[in-house]
Design an enzyme around this catalytic site. Sequence first.
Site, mmCIF file in Angstrom:
data_model
loop_
_atom_site.group_PDB
_atom_site.id
_atom_site.type_symbol
_atom_site.label_atom_id
_atom_site.label_comp_id
_atom_site.label_asym_id
_atom_site.label_seq_id
_atom_site.Cartn_x
_atom_site.Cartn_y
_atom_site.Cartn_z
ATOM 1 N N GLU A 6 -7.605 2.735 0.457
ATOM 2 C CA GLU A 6 -8.832 2.991 1.213
ATOM 3 C C GLU A 6 -9.426 4.356 0.868
ATOM 4 O O GLU A 6 -10.644 4.487 0.686
ATOM 5 C CB GLU A 6 -8.555 2.913 2.729
ATOM 6 C CG GLU A 6 -8.049 1.571 3.191
ATOM 7 C CD GLU A 6 -6.527 1.418 3.163
ATOM 8 O OE1 GLU A 6 -6.016 0.512 3.821
ATOM 9 O OE2 GLU A 6 -5.839 2.214 2.477
ATOM 10 N N HIS B 276 -4.034 6.512 -1.091
ATOM 11 C CA HIS B 276 -4.047 5.155 -0.561
ATOM 12 C C HIS B 276 -5.293 4.429 -1.053
ATOM 13 O O HIS B 276 -6.298 5.057 -1.407
ATOM 14 C CB HIS B 276 -4.035 5.180 0.962
ATOM 15 C CG HIS B 276 -2.723 5.620 1.533
ATOM 16 N ND1 HIS B 276 -2.372 5.377 2.834
ATOM 17 C CD2 HIS B 276 -1.679 6.280 0.984
ATOM 18 C CE1 HIS B 276 -1.167 5.867 3.075
ATOM 19 N NE2 HIS B 276 -0.725 6.421 1.953
#
Length: 165
Positions: A55, A53
């Site tokens: 992040e 992901h």
Amino acid sequence: MDEIFMKEALREAKNALENKEFPVGCVIVSDNRIIARGSRKKSLSEIPSEIDHAEINAIRELEKNFPFLKKQDMTIYSTMEPCLMCLSAITLSGFKRIVYAYEDVMGGGCSINKNNFPQFYKSRIPEITPGVLRNESIDLFKNFFSSPGNIYWKDSQLSKYTLSL
């Protein structure tokens, strides 16, 4: 300042979209300076990954380039509400703030009830600011979900919600 840094996260998301990835982008800011970037990876690859992901990729870059920098004064900007995995990583890492553009009605972690979290997590939950440049992020997701070649989360709750806006 939030809009300035969210525009940079949106730039990461646009790059992801151009690479036929789920359009999530992220930047990490310390002292009003971007020190790490990330975007979604391997969402449509031959062997998809639900770990890469935006992040997580930004945190990995931060820790690679600045391993000893304290995160307590840093802000993470993401074009989509972080999921539970990302929220946990952000929380455990000790970031001060999360700013996101678009709510994840299917898997967002920031909007869940945190009262039942174990005390360790409760004491570290970052400040959360939603909705910064939301419409710009929605446009990227509409583009992604309306693409005929897209199979990632096709016909999902998130896809249906996004395309109804």
